[in-house]
Design a protein around this motif. Structure first.
Motif, PDB file in Angstrom:
ATOM      1  N   LEU A 195     -10.495   2.904  -1.335  1.00 56.02           N
ATOM      2  CA  LEU A 195      -9.694   3.714  -2.256  1.00 56.02           C
ATOM      3  C   LEU A 195      -9.485   3.014  -3.600  1.00 56.02           C
ATOM      4  CD1 LEU A 195      -7.136   5.321   0.220  1.00 56.02           C
ATOM      5  CD2 LEU A 195      -9.106   6.388  -0.876  1.00 56.02           C
ATOM      6  N   LYS A 196      -9.881   1.747  -3.653  1.00 54.63           N
ATOM      7  CA  LYS A 196      -9.816   1.024  -4.935  1.00 54.63           C
ATOM      8  C   LYS A 196     -11.184   1.005  -5.608  1.00 54.63           C
ATOM      9  CE  LYS A 196      -6.299  -2.190  -3.256  1.00 54.63           C
ATOM     10  NZ  LYS A 196      -6.340  -3.400  -2.427  1.00 54.63           N
ATOM     11  N   ASN A 197     -12.181   1.466  -4.876  1.00 58.98           N
ATOM     12  CA  ASN A 197     -13.558   1.403  -5.366  1.00 58.98           C
ATOM     13  C   ASN A 197     -13.904   2.705  -6.093  1.00 58.98           C
ATOM     14  OD1 ASN A 197     -16.429   1.903  -5.292  1.00 58.98           O
ATOM     15  ND2 ASN A 197     -16.625   0.130  -3.936  1.00 58.98           N
ATOM     16  N   ALA A 198     -14.190   2.579  -7.355  1.00 64.40           N
ATOM     17  CA  ALA A 198     -14.365   3.771  -8.192  1.00 64.40           C
ATOM     18  C   ALA A 198     -15.469   4.701  -7.694  1.00 64.40           C
ATOM     19  CB  ALA A 198     -14.643   3.344  -9.634  1.00 64.40           C
ATOM     20  N   THR A 199     -16.554   4.138  -7.142  1.00 63.10           N
ATOM     21  CA  THR A 199     -17.677   5.009  -6.757  1.00 63.10           C
ATOM     22  C   THR A 199     -17.413   5.822  -5.500  1.00 63.10           C
ATOM     23  OG1 THR A 199     -18.731   3.171  -5.620  1.00 63.10           O
ATOM     24  CG2 THR A 199     -19.512   3.631  -7.852  1.00 63.10           C
ATOM     25  N   VAL A 200     -16.665   5.298  -4.558  1.00 58.22           N
ATOM     26  CA  VAL A 200     -16.479   6.035  -3.297  1.00 58.22           C
ATOM     27  C   VAL A 200     -15.094   6.679  -3.162  1.00 58.22           C
ATOM     28  CG1 VAL A 200     -18.174   4.727  -1.976  1.00 58.22           C
ATOM     29  CG2 VAL A 200     -15.807   3.961  -2.003  1.00 58.22           C
ATOM     30  N   LYS A 201     -14.172   6.208  -3.981  1.00 55.91           N
ATOM     31  CA  LYS A 201     -12.768   6.611  -3.849  1.00 55.91           C
ATOM     32  C   LYS A 201     -12.551   8.117  -3.612  1.00 55.91           C
ATOM     33  CE  LYS A 201      -8.691   6.737  -6.677  1.00 55.91           C
ATOM     34  NZ  LYS A 201      -8.161   6.571  -8.021  1.00 55.91           N
ATOM     35  N   ASP A 202     -13.127   8.912  -4.499  1.00 57.58           N
ATOM     36  CA  ASP A 202     -12.850  10.351  -4.430  1.00 57.58           C
ATOM     37  C   ASP A 202     -13.363  10.983  -3.145  1.00 57.58           C
ATOM     38  OD1 ASP A 202     -11.634  10.106  -6.821  1.00 57.58           O
ATOM     39  OD2 ASP A 202     -13.311  10.889  -8.013  1.00 57.58           O
ATOM     40  N   LYS A 203     -14.578  10.571  -2.774  1.00 56.87           N
ATOM     41  CA  LYS A 203     -15.156  11.125  -1.531  1.00 56.87           C
ATOM     42  C   LYS A 203     -14.326  10.742  -0.319  1.00 56.87           C
ATOM     43  CE  LYS A 203     -19.955  11.243  -2.959  1.00 56.87           C
ATOM     44  NZ  LYS A 203     -21.162  10.438  -3.001  1.00 56.87           N
ATOM     45  N   VAL A 204     -13.923   9.484  -0.275  1.00 56.88           N
ATOM     46  CA  VAL A 204     -13.154   8.997   0.876  1.00 56.88           C
ATOM     47  C   VAL A 204     -11.826   9.739   0.970  1.00 56.88           C
ATOM     48  CG1 VAL A 204     -11.966   6.986   1.854  1.00 56.88           C
ATOM     49  CG2 VAL A 204     -14.276   6.743   0.913  1.00 56.88           C
ATOM     50  N   LEU A 205     -11.188   9.876  -0.175  1.00 53.50           N
ATOM     51  CA  LEU A 205      -9.905  10.571  -0.189  1.00 53.50           C
ATOM     52  C   LEU A 205     -10.050  12.006   0.300  1.00 53.50           C
ATOM     53  CD1 LEU A 205      -7.047   9.833  -0.892  1.00 53.50           C
ATOM     54  CD2 LEU A 205      -7.428  10.686  -3.211  1.00 53.50           C
ATOM     55  N   LEU A 206     -11.096  12.657  -0.166  1.00 53.95           N
ATOM     56  CA  LEU A 206     -11.351  14.033   0.237  1.00 53.95           C
ATOM     57  C   LEU A 206     -11.541  14.119   1.762  1.00 53.95           C
ATOM     58  CD1 LEU A 206     -11.965  16.923  -0.871  1.00 53.95           C
ATOM     59  CD2 LEU A 206     -14.390  16.297  -0.703  1.00 53.95           C
ATOM     60  N   ILE A 250       0.826  -1.206   0.000  1.00 53.49           N
ATOM     61  CA  ILE A 250       0.000   0.000   0.000  1.00 53.49           C
ATOM     62  C   ILE A 250       0.865   1.263   0.000  1.00 53.49           C
ATOM     63  CG2 ILE A 250      -1.802  -1.255   1.262  1.00 53.49           C
ATOM     64  CD1 ILE A 250      -1.420   1.193   3.330  1.00 53.49           C
ATOM     65  N   LYS A 251       2.169   1.051  -0.081  1.00 51.54           N
ATOM     66  CA  LYS A 251       3.036   2.223   0.025  1.00 51.54           C
ATOM     67  C   LYS A 251       2.852   3.220  -1.120  1.00 51.54           C
ATOM     68  CE  LYS A 251       6.457   0.570   3.207  1.00 51.54           C
ATOM     69  NZ  LYS A 251       7.806   0.111   3.449  1.00 51.54           N
ATOM     70  N   ASP A 252       2.296   2.728  -2.217  1.00 50.59           N
ATOM     71  CA  ASP A 252       2.034   3.648  -3.332  1.00 50.59           C
ATOM     72  C   ASP A 252       0.661   4.297  -3.193  1.00 50.59           C
ATOM     73  OD1 ASP A 252       4.427   2.832  -4.350  1.00 50.59           O
ATOM     74  OD2 ASP A 252       3.491   1.190  -5.492  1.00 50.59           O
ATOM     75  N   SER A 253      -0.105   3.826  -2.214  1.00 54.91           N
ATOM     76  CA  SER A 253      -1.483   4.302  -2.093  1.00 54.91           C
ATOM     77  C   SER A 253      -1.542   5.687  -1.451  1.00 54.91           C
ATOM     78  CB  SER A 253      -2.297   3.285  -1.274  1.00 54.91           C
ATOM     79  OG  SER A 253      -2.976   3.926  -0.240  1.00 54.91           O
ATOM     80  N   PRO A 254      -2.542   6.467  -1.834  1.00 58.73           N
ATOM     81  CA  PRO A 254      -2.678   7.794  -1.195  1.00 58.73           C
ATOM     82  C   PRO A 254      -2.895   7.694   0.309  1.00 58.73           C
ATOM     83  CG  PRO A 254      -4.571   7.296  -2.630  1.00 58.73           C
ATOM     84  CD  PRO A 254      -3.574   6.224  -2.862  1.00 58.73           C
ATOM     85  N   TYR A 255      -3.448   6.551   0.768  1.00 56.37           N
ATOM     86  CA  TYR A 255      -3.671   6.374   2.210  1.00 56.37           C
ATOM     87  C   TYR A 255      -2.336   6.391   2.949  1.00 56.37           C
ATOM     88  CZ  TYR A 255      -6.088   4.498   6.394  1.00 56.37           C
ATOM     89  OH  TYR A 255      -6.631   4.311   7.634  1.00 56.37           O
ATOM     90  N   PHE A 256      -1.330   5.765   2.331  1.00 54.77           N
ATOM     91  CA  PHE A 256      -0.018   5.723   2.977  1.00 54.77           C
ATOM     92  C   PHE A 256       0.573   7.127   3.097  1.00 54.77           C
ATOM     93  CE2 PHE A 256       4.624   5.002   3.049  1.00 54.77           C
ATOM     94  CZ  PHE A 256       4.680   4.277   4.224  1.00 54.77           C
ATOM     95  N   ARG A 257       0.388   7.881   2.024  1.00 50.76           N
ATOM     96  CA  ARG A 257       0.895   9.258   2.050  1.00 50.76           C
ATOM     97  C   ARG A 257       0.208  10.074   3.163  1.00 50.76           C
ATOM     98  NH1 ARG A 257      -1.563  13.288   0.114  1.00 50.76           N
ATOM     99  NH2 ARG A 257      -2.818  12.097  -1.362  1.00 50.76           N
ATOM    100  N   ILE A 258      -1.104   9.879   3.306  1.00 49.91           N
ATOM    101  CA  ILE A 258      -1.852  10.588   4.355  1.00 49.91           C
ATOM    102  C   ILE A 258      -1.364  10.166   5.744  1.00 49.91           C
ATOM    103  CG2 ILE A 258      -4.153  10.776   5.425  1.00 49.91           C
ATOM    104  CD1 ILE A 258      -5.254  10.665   2.508  1.00 49.91           C
ATOM    105  N   LYS A 259      -1.104   8.877   5.872  1.00 48.88           N
ATOM    106  CA  LYS A 259      -0.596   8.372   7.150  1.00 48.88           C
ATOM    107  C   LYS A 259       0.765   8.985   7.492  1.00 48.88           C
ATOM    108  CE  LYS A 259      -2.912   3.857   7.261  1.00 48.88           C
ATOM    109  NZ  LYS A 259      -3.319   3.889   8.684  1.00 48.88           N
ATOM    110  N   GLN A 260       1.632   9.038   6.472  1.00 48.94           N
ATOM    111  CA  GLN A 260       2.958   9.645   6.699  1.00 48.94           C
ATOM    112  C   GLN A 260       2.818  11.103   7.138  1.00 48.94           C
ATOM    113  OE1 GLN A 260       4.698   8.769   2.820  1.00 48.94           O
ATOM    114  NE2 GLN A 260       6.482   7.920   3.888  1.00 48.94           N
ATOM    115  N   ASP A 261       1.917  11.802   6.444  1.00 46.59           N
ATOM    116  CA  ASP A 261       1.695  13.208   6.799  1.00 46.59           C
ATOM    117  C   ASP A 261       1.155  13.333   8.220  1.00 46.59           C
ATOM    118  OD1 ASP A 261       2.564  13.971   4.352  1.00 46.59           O
ATOM    119  OD2 ASP A 261       0.570  14.357   3.502  1.00 46.59           O
TER     120      ASP A 261
END
Lengths: 254, 437
Positions: B123-134, B28-39
């Motif tokens: 974050l892999k699910n196309a319908t919710v991904k953007d909202k969750v990331l936001l 998951i290190k390439d995932s935006p979730y990992f970046r958020i966690k690092q931040d």
């Protein structure tokens, strides 16, 4: 049933009861009268077991047992019921829920099976009807926002459901209008039986027109100054307590 | 000052813990979730924890807790049943921070009504991904507290999305359990719930701790309630006697929505609940109800609520009641802001404590800041002891002292549950509570 011998009771430094002797047999109704401050309510509370009072001398036997050795709740389960002068308001506990708990705690003590919710409701409805009360009161919080009359009726309802051996009514007539007084008295009269005894503490003779006592005792300065039948109450009504005070001061001088 | 320096020096340990944690996050290190966690962890180390000079933490001292050297719990499941399931519910269970699939009914959710998944899957699910990331990015940037950042950094995380105009027929039962015999473990949870417009959902949380071992659990909820939606969240909290819990809920409500929160706190050594409700539209209702029984020798429970009335024609109701015994202590800090244009607001707040011992205590601080002139706001706080007259009365009817005491305690606390008439889960909580009195 109840044998009180040479009972002395203090509250703090103050001695309130100064040697009471009283014997109550099954089925008898005893009225305790007397002026304010004579110790009437103290006697009622001592029977119930209130901790603010200290018994300094004497004894109380109930059904052959030492009553003073028993906790407040044990006395109740042994068959003593006190109808309070000022019943306490308990928000958040419905009258029905409360009655169910107390009836079942008494039944458990007697080794009887607990009543389920339906049986209990049936019993309460029957008693409410017998007392000519409004069933809605069962759902309301215990005594909360009740009028004076409703509170006293609720005491009588509890008595009817608990079926005590000895009921102590502490100034149950105070604050009652004539209709409420009649209902309360009828409630008591329907419960009168050869096995059940009553102590009726009252300031006025009025109540005794409805609940006719077998004996009347006049409490004065912590002692039973005079005992008699219902006519004694009538005399007190007519002449007040002054003649009694004179009689006692004369006898104490003599 | 020295203490604060120590705490903030100690905050570096979370970077080291994160590095350990990151090693396990292969894939998951390439995932935006990992970046958020690092931040989040960087943000935390920079920001540090609140000290006693922070007004919001005045009555809850974190010094002892933050001196702890924390470790990750073992990544294994006990196989034990984690909690008693709520009747008719659909379960999601976490043990030591990880989803336990065997005790989760993920296949029972109907995807046309509700999506339930881990953050990673979301974050892999196309319908919710953007909202969750936001939402995750909002959390990191706004980052209400250091403990929220801990959750963001370390939690596996759960996403629940209730689809538009859906009434979920079964409540969702989330269990957060901790187990194992290691001490000073850190467990973090994150839960993002998005209720789309016109929908209705109920979530029941069981928080069950391990006994005898000290640990810290952080739970961070973010509830996004769309127009005319209705979300009710119930909490049964029974942390272990040495457990510390920092529980944070952010509620964002849109026009016409209703949020109801009912909590029952029983366990824990130190428990802090933060509820923050923000009104983003009109005609919004927020109900915050809390009950607690602190029967342990020395428990500390701090309830903080904050209702931000930013919009007119809204209402909030708050009632918190609890019983406190031995050397335990409760805190209530209820903040309400009514902003200048937020006219026609009804805001009610009440809290009450029943002290069973001379050493038990409660600090109560209602805080109303009202900048609009056509509003109805009230608050009240009462602290009392068991009524001896009432006890005597009940005993003269044949109830043993213990029974009479229990009756009065349950009468005291039932008022909180009575706010939710005809509510099955409230009744369930109330029944379960009665076995604890």
């Amino acid at each position: 049933m109840l044998v009180i011998k040479d009972l002395h009771v203090s509250a703090g430094e103050l001695e309130i009861l100064k040697g009471i002797d009283l014997v109550i047999n099954p089925g008898e109704v005893h009225a305790i009268m007397g002026p304010n401050g004579s110790g009437k309510s103290t006697l009622a509370h001592v029977l119930a077991g209130k901790e603010d009072y200290e018994v300094t001398r004497g004894s109380i036997e109930f059904m052959g047992e030492d009553l003073l050795d028993m906790e407040i709740d044990e006395r109740a389960r042994a068959g003593i019921f006190q109808a309070f002068q000022y019943p306490v308001e308990i928000p958040g506990v419905s009258t029905a829920q409360f009655l169910k708990s107390v009836v079942n705690s008494i039944r458990t003590e007697k080794g009887e099976e607990e009543l389920n919710a339906m049986e209990m409701l049936k019993l309460m409805r029957k008693k409410v009807k017998e007392l000519g009360m409004n069933e809605a009161l069962l759902k309301r919080s215990l005594n909360e926002g009740f009028s004076g009359g409703e509170k006293k009726k609720n005491e009588i309802l509890q008595m009817a459901v608990l079926e005590p051996k000895l009921a102590v009514l502490d100034e149950t007539d105070s604050g009652l209008d004539i209709d409420a007084l009649r209902i309360v008295a009828e409630g008591v009269n329907t419960l009168r039986s050869a096995e059940r005894s009553f102590i009726v503490v009252t300031h006025y003779q009025r109540l005794l027109d409805y609940i006719v006592p077998d004996f009347v005792h006049v409490l004065y300065q912590g002692k039973i100054a005079k005992s008699g039948d219902k006519n004694l109450a009538l005399k007190l009504e007519d002449e007040g307590y002054d003649w009694l005070k004179d009689e006692i001061s004369v006898s104490s001088i003599a | 000052m020295a203490v604060q320096e120590l705490i903030n020096k100690n905050v570096d340990q979370f970077q080291a813990l994160f590095d350990l944690y990151a090693n396990r996050l292969n894939g998951i290190k390439d995932s935006p979730y990992f970046r958020i966690k690092q931040d989040a962890v960087r943000h935390l180390v920079r920001k540090g924890f609140p000290g006693r000079k922070n007004e919001d933490w005045k009555y809850t001292n974190l010094t002892q807790l933050l001196k702890t050297r924390f470790q990750h719990p073992a990544r294994q499941v006990s196989g034990d049943q984690l909690s008693q399931p709520l009747p008719n519910s659909v379960r999601i269970s976490f043990e030591n921070g990880l989803l336990v699939k065997e005790q989760s009914d993920l296949d029972k959710f109907d995807a046309s009504e509700v999506e339930v998944m881990t953050v990673e899957d979301a974050l892999k699910n196309a319908t919710v991904k953007d909202k969750v990331l936001l939402e995750l990015e909002n959390m990191e940037q706004v980052g209400v507290s250091a403990f929220g950042l801990l959750s963001l950094a370390f939690a596996q995380g759960l996403v629940i999305q209730v689809k538009k105009n859906t009434r979920l027929s079964n409540p969702i039962h989330i269990t957060y359990a901790s187990s194992g015999s290691e001490k000073n473990t850190l467990t973090s949870q994150l839960c993002l719930v998005m209720v789309e417009s016109g929908s209705k959902a109920e979530i029941f949380q069981s928080i069950i701790g391990k006994k005898d071992q000290s640990y810290l659990q952080t739970i961070y909820n973010r509830f996004v309630i769309a127009e005319n939606a209705n979300l009710s969240v119930y909490k049964w909290q029974e942390e272990g006697d040495q457990g510390n819990l920092i529980y944070t809920t952010e509620i964002n409500q849109a026009h016409g929505s209703t949020y109801t929160d009912l909590s029952l706190d029983l366990g824990g050594k130190l428990v802090r609940n933060n509820l923050y409700a923000t009104h983003l539209g009109q005609n919004i209702t927020t109900n915050l109800y809390g009950s607690f029984v602190l029967s342990g020798q020395k428990q500390h429970l701090d309830n903080q609520t904050f209702v931000d009335h930013a919009q007119p024609h809204c209402q909030s109701n708050e009632l918190y009641k609890g019983i406190i015994d031995h050397y335990s202590k409760a805190v209530f800090n209820g903040k309400i802001i009514v902003r200048p244009d937020a006219q026609k607001i009804n805001a009610f707040q009440q809290n009450a404590g029943l002290l069973l011992s001379d050493h038990a205590s409660i600090d109560s601080k209602p805080q109303l800041e009202i900048f609009a002139d056509d509003v109805r706001c009230s608050h009240g706080a009462t602290i009392g002891q068991l009524d001896e007259q009432a006890l005597y009365y009940l005993m003269t009817r044949g109830l043993e002292r213990k029974q009479a005491t229990k009756m009065l305690q349950s009468a005291f606390i039932q008022e909180v549950f009575a706010e939710l008439e005809e509510d099955n889960i409230a009744r369930y909580l109330q029944d379960k509570l009665s076995t604890y009195l």
